[in-house]
Design a protein around this motif. Structure first.
Motif, PDB file in Angstrom:
ATOM      1  N   LEU A  79       0.831  -1.205   0.000  1.00 40.06           N
ATOM      2  CA  LEU A  79       0.000   0.000   0.000  1.00 40.06           C
ATOM      3  C   LEU A  79       0.867   1.259   0.000  1.00 40.06           C
ATOM      4  O   LEU A  79       0.449   2.311  -0.454  1.00 40.06           O
ATOM      5  CB  LEU A  79      -0.958   0.000   1.188  1.00 40.06           C
ATOM      6  N   ALA A  80       2.085   1.156   0.508  1.00 38.15           N
ATOM      7  CA  ALA A  80       3.037   2.263   0.412  1.00 38.15           C
ATOM      8  C   ALA A  80       3.903   2.025  -0.814  1.00 38.15           C
ATOM      9  O   ALA A  80       4.414   0.929  -1.004  1.00 38.15           O
ATOM     10  CB  ALA A  80       3.895   2.331   1.661  1.00 38.15           C
ATOM     11  N   THR A  81       4.046   3.055  -1.642  1.00 37.97           N
ATOM     12  CA  THR A  81       4.852   2.871  -2.850  1.00 37.97           C
ATOM     13  C   THR A  81       6.310   3.214  -2.589  1.00 37.97           C
ATOM     14  O   THR A  81       7.192   2.779  -3.295  1.00 37.97           O
ATOM     15  CB  THR A  81       4.353   3.786  -3.980  1.00 37.97           C
ATOM     16  N   ALA A  82       6.563   4.017  -1.573  1.00 39.31           N
ATOM     17  CA  ALA A  82       7.932   4.432  -1.286  1.00 39.31           C
ATOM     18  C   ALA A  82       8.026   4.878   0.156  1.00 39.31           C
ATOM     19  O   ALA A  82       7.006   5.182   0.783  1.00 39.31           O
ATOM     20  CB  ALA A  82       8.320   5.591  -2.201  1.00 39.31           C
ATOM     21  N   TRP A  83       9.245   4.876   0.705  1.00 40.59           N
ATOM     22  CA  TRP A  83       9.418   5.291   2.089  1.00 40.59           C
ATOM     23  C   TRP A  83      10.851   5.752   2.328  1.00 40.59           C
ATOM     24  O   TRP A  83      11.755   5.364   1.591  1.00 40.59           O
ATOM     25  CB  TRP A  83       9.067   4.150   3.040  1.00 40.59           C
ATOM     26  N   THR A  84      11.023   6.603   3.326  1.00 42.13           N
ATOM     27  CA  THR A  84      12.372   7.004   3.727  1.00 42.13           C
ATOM     28  C   THR A  84      12.496   6.887   5.237  1.00 42.13           C
ATOM     29  O   THR A  84      11.505   7.005   5.965  1.00 42.13           O
ATOM     30  CB  THR A  84      12.665   8.484   3.383  1.00 42.13           C
ATOM     31  N   GLY A  89      17.295   7.785  12.396  1.00 44.26           N
ATOM     32  CA  GLY A  89      16.506   6.581  12.628  1.00 44.26           C
ATOM     33  C   GLY A  89      15.227   6.845  13.396  1.00 44.26           C
ATOM     34  O   GLY A  89      14.606   5.917  13.906  1.00 44.26           O
ATOM     35  N   LEU A  90      14.804   8.138  13.479  1.00 46.57           N
ATOM     36  CA  LEU A  90      13.634   8.464  14.297  1.00 46.57           C
ATOM     37  C   LEU A  90      12.383   8.758  13.480  1.00 46.57           C
ATOM     38  O   LEU A  90      11.278   8.689  13.986  1.00 46.57           O
ATOM     39  CB  LEU A  90      13.945   9.671  15.196  1.00 46.57           C
ATOM     40  N   THR A  91      12.546   9.107  12.202  1.00 46.64           N
ATOM     41  CA  THR A  91      11.392   9.497  11.394  1.00 46.64           C
ATOM     42  C   THR A  91      11.249   8.576  10.185  1.00 46.64           C
ATOM     43  O   THR A  91      12.179   8.419   9.400  1.00 46.64           O
ATOM     44  CB  THR A  91      11.531  10.953  10.923  1.00 46.64           C
ATOM     45  N   TYR A  92      10.062   7.966  10.083  1.00 41.25           N
ATOM     46  CA  TYR A  92       9.763   7.086   8.949  1.00 41.25           C
ATOM     47  C   TYR A  92       8.657   7.746   8.137  1.00 41.25           C
ATOM     48  O   TYR A  92       7.588   8.019   8.664  1.00 41.25           O
ATOM     49  CB  TYR A  92       9.281   5.718   9.442  1.00 41.25           C
ATOM     50  N   THR A  93       8.933   8.009   6.857  1.00 39.64           N
ATOM     51  CA  THR A  93       7.929   8.658   6.013  1.00 39.64           C
ATOM     52  C   THR A  93       7.481   7.703   4.915  1.00 39.64           C
ATOM     53  O   THR A  93       8.311   7.147   4.196  1.00 39.64           O
ATOM     54  CB  THR A  93       8.524   9.929   5.378  1.00 39.64           C
TER      55      THR A  93
END
Lengths: 528, 329
Positions: A79-84, A89-93
């Protein structure tokens, strides 16, 4: 710059369904039905409310998570096409797919993700509750962007988004209601390639193609039927009868597998369980003498012929286990010293403890609570009794049913028992829970029911979950494995290699590390 | 007392007694079930492979297990007295609904198996007792004993292996062809095809019992005075066999048939399991393993009522067969 770039961008999603697969020999055909076995019959199909393995298999076609994981446990877009992941190591987008609709036609948006991960799952789902307890905020700056902020780094966080551990749930149906008693639970609404059609209790569950699925031209199958066949021998016959196309997990007793393997129209594979990597062991209650003594537990390891268990009891559907982390998992240390089968050394250790043989040749009498999960486990228990008798340990077998087993183990009312657990993609999620002392919790299954305490181990596990470089984690897990193998908190037996048995006319069933629990949106069958 | 009054008196007394029996059975079942170690929340946790205290506590509250035992019992009895069998939290459905859903399949299986056993058993027993050809009589006895001695799961699996896997004539499991969307006559034929193997497996097991009872019952009176009298009267052998010998053998058969009929709702767990037959026996067995208390109690309640009813029916049948037996409540 140490930044883990994990951007797959829209490319991968656009090409979905056209990914080259080494096993795909032909162009997928549209149409046809798949008849699978589900065992036992699930009690409910809403993922998030029910975590039973059987529920995950059926509902894995209805619901989806943000990610899936390939056979080497690397995250892949769903469902997610991309992520960073931010450098600290604290923020997941996560960037969400824009074309996804729930089965009732409502659009799937970042609000649903926020609702599922902050409200629904934390109140109902033990695994998700643990994973998302590390999150301070979840925000949706845009309808298709979700940002998770963690209080402190937790490297395996990226492994927490599988369908089974964090299914996305529709906010417009559940928000503000009592999740467990919501009337919509009878007709689950997800985003997956198959929709719920009907459930004949005691007979079968039917799912049907989602015509509005977000991957173009997929899924290929018209319907999937999950049949409830309670008897293991009958399940094997149904595969031979060709009325059933697919059996998985422990549907088929290992003793029947060699026979089915010979059928030209059936194929057997052990792929598609990497995420679970089931590992079995003798659970040891350290509170009971002499089980608290390390030498006694080492003697247990030496007195058992794990190769024999794998070959003769599991008929090759298992592999001798070396330590706490399965060889199919990341961070498994291949250089670990393995305990050989050496009854003589086991006896020397027992002698050194002062446990000498009495007139009847017995050094100690210990109770073993058998695992009530099918004939194979009974045989394992019987083998252990035989093998330990040789070194002078007399075993009294106790047999109970699943309900009593769960209660006794959770409440520490056992001496030895058999158990197996799933490792859930990362040692910090599926392995540490068995060994860390903060997880000694009476009344809770799959916790540290042995009562094993080692502050060094606690510290190493905590550290390994926080550092983010893979080589640093590997070094820490290597230390952990060496210590645990020496201390033998549990006596590892075999890594289970569940057989997935399917008719050769169906293809591309197993495309990820969650195997048959995945969505089947690529599965197809030959035209008849 | 007139004949009619006696009947009325008999029936009322028996129903009143029956209700008492059902009540006692309910309380006993409730106590027994709750005494068994393990609870439904823990079973769910075991199946999930994951658990934490909050999960268990939540389920306990939902299942009503956080209340004291006596209160749970009282709530249950009150519920049942008002005609409500309760709710299965595990299956998220009413218990009455679950049982009614499974009842037809079970009745079809047990009733046809029961009839098959009665008809074949009586015929075999009759032939074995009256035939002049000793080998025939002995063959029947041997076959019947063999069927009785063979474990039911073996007969069932052998049947599937031969008729489904090798010959491909009959379906191996289930009660209907899934996804075939049949209607009317076709549906009935499909259902009957699915029913055949389970019925044979269940029925053949009991054939032996009825055959042996019939044969023994008939042979025991073969040389009795009233048979000699009948012969002297010049009655045909057939009439002697049926009206005098067989009728005499019927009493023990009715006793057994009555007991067996009481089990008709309990179903046949083994046969239902082997053939994935969606009946009540399996519902109860699963409920037992899963500690789904309400479902289990519901099945027990329904079957205890059926047992009571068939006991009354059996007693009435005695008086019809043997006029020497009187109705005494």
């Amino acid at each position: 710059m140490r930044r883990r770039e994990l951007f797959f961008a829209g490319m991968a999603a656009a090409a979905a369904g056209l990914w080259p697969r080494s096993e795909a020999k032909a162009q997928p055909q549209k149409g046809g039905r798949l008849h699978a076995i589900v065992q036992p019959e699930p009690s409910l199909l809403v993922l998030g409310l029910n975590l039973q393995s059987a529920t995950q298999m059926v509902a894995g076609k209805i619901y989806q998570g943000l990610l899936t994981y390939d056979a080497r446990l690397r995250p892949q877009p769903a469902l997610a096409t991309a992520w960073t992941i931010s450098e600290d190591g604290l923020t997941y987008t996560f960037l969400l797919n824009r074309n996804v609709r729930w089965h009732d036609g409502q659009p799937f948006t970042a609000d649903d993700v926020v609702f599922a991960t902050t409200k629904f799952l934390p109140s109902t789902h033990p695994v998700a509750r643990n994973n998302f307890s590390r999150v301070t905020t979840v925000e949706a700056p845009d309808p298709h962007v979700v940002v998770f902020r963690l209080a402190e780094p937790f490297s395996p966080f990226i492994m927490a988004f599988a369908t089974g551990s964090a299914p996305m749930l529709p906010k417009h149906i559940y928000d503000g209601t009592d999740y467990r008693t919501n009337a919509a639970n009878a007709t689950p609404i997800g985003t997956g390639p198959f929709k719920f059609k009907q459930w004949k209790k005691g007979q079968y569950i039917q799912l049907t193609r989602n015509e509005d699925y977000w991957k173009p031209r997929q899924p290929y199958l018209d319907d999937i039927f999950f049949h409830v066949i309670p008897d293991a021998s009958s399940r094997a016959l149904a595969l031979e009868d060709k009325t059933i196309d697919l059996a998985s997990f422990s549907d088929i007793e290992p003793a029947d597998v060699p026979r089915l393997r010979k059928r030209p129209y059936l194929e057997v594979t052990s792929r598609g369980y990497e995420y679970f990597s089931p590992l079995s062991w003798i659970e040891i209650n350290h509170r009971v003498a002499p089980l608290g003594d390390k030498r006694f537990r080492q003697a247990l390891m030496l007195a058992l012929d794990r190769q024999f268990i794998a070959d003769r009891i599991f008929f090759g559907q298992a592999k001798p286990a070396v330590g706490p982390i399965s060889s199919t998992m990341r961070f498994f240390d291949a250089r670990l010293p393995a305990y050989p089968y050496d009854p003589t050394r086991a006896e020397t250790l027992l002698d050194s403890m002062g446990l000498t043989r009495d007139a009847a040749g017995r050094r100690a009498t210990i109770k073993l609570l058998a695992l009530p999960y099918g004939e194979t486990w009974t045989r394992v228990a019987e083998y252990i009794r035989q093998a330990l008798q040789k070194v002078g340990i007399s075993i009294v077998l106790e047999t109970v049913d699943a309900g009593a087993w769960a209660q006794r183990v959770a409440n520490w009312e056992f001496e030895l028992t058999l158990d197996f657990t799933y490792q859930l993609g990362d040692p910090a999620i599926g392995v540490s829970r068995t060994y860390i002392s903060s997880n000694i919790r009476k009344g809770v299954l799959f916790s540290n029911t042995m009562g094993y305490r080692n502050s060094k181990i606690d510290e190493l596990f905590a550290q390994a979950a926080i550092v983010s470089a893979d080589h640093e984690r590997a070094a820490l897990y290597s230390q952990i494995q060496n210590i645990l193998v020496d201390e033998v908190p549990v006596a590892w037996l075999v890594e289970l290699q569940f057989p997935t048995i399917f008719n050769i006319h169906v293809h591309d069933l197993i495309v990820s590390s969650t195997g048959v629990n995945d969505s089947f949106d690529e599965a197809y069958r030959d035209a008849i | 007392m007139s004949e009619k009054m006696r009947w009325l008196f008999f029936i009322t007394r028996r129903i009143a007694k029956g209700l008492l029996v059902v009540l006692i059975a309910t309380v006993a079942n409730f106590a027994l079930i709750h005494l068994a170690p393990g609870d439904p929340a823990m079973v769910l946790a075991g199946e999930a492979g994951a658990s934490d205290p909050q999960f268990i506590e939540q389920l306990h509250r939902e299942f009503g297990l956080d209340r004291p035992f006596a209160q749970q019992l009282l709530i249950y009895v009150e519920q049942v007295a008002s005609g409500n069998l309760g709710y299965s939290y595990r299956q998220q459905t009413g218990v009455a609904e679950l049982i009614l859903d499974r009842l037809p399949a079970t009745l079809a299986l047990t009733a046809s198996g029961y009839l098959l056993a009665l008809i074949l058993g009586l015929s075999f027993g009759y032939v074995a007792a009256t035939t002049r050809l000793r080998p025939v009589g002995e063959a029947i006895t041997v076959i019947a004993t063999l069927l009785y001695a063979t474990p039911i799961f073996l007969t069932g699996l052998a049947g599937v292996l031969v008729f489904s896997v090798w010959l491909g004539w009959l379906p191996a499991f289930g009660s209907t062809s899934v996804g075939a969307d049949l209607g009317g006559v076709e549906y009935a034929a499909d259902y009957a095809r699915h029913l055949l193997l389970p019925t044979l497996t269940l029925g053949l097991f009991y054939v032996a019992v009825y055959a042996r009872l019939t044969r023994a019952g008939m042979l025991i009176v073969k040389d009795a005075d009233f048979i000699k009298t009948a012969r002297c009267k010049g009655l045909s052998p057939r009439r002697i066999h049926v009206a005098h010998m067989l009728r005499n053998a019927l009493l023990p058969i009715i006793t057994l048939a009555g007991i067996q009929a009481g089990q008709i709702v309990g179903g046949a767990v083994l046969v239902e399991t082997i053939f994935a037959w969606p009946g009540i026996g399996r519902l109860a067995f699963d409920a037992l393993l899963q500690r789904d208390y309400n479902v289990l109690l519901g099945v027990f309640l329904v079957s205890s009522i059926v047992v009571v009813i068939f006991n009354i029916v059996t007693d009435i049948a005695y008086t019809l067969i043997d006029p020497r037996i009187e109705l005494l409540a």
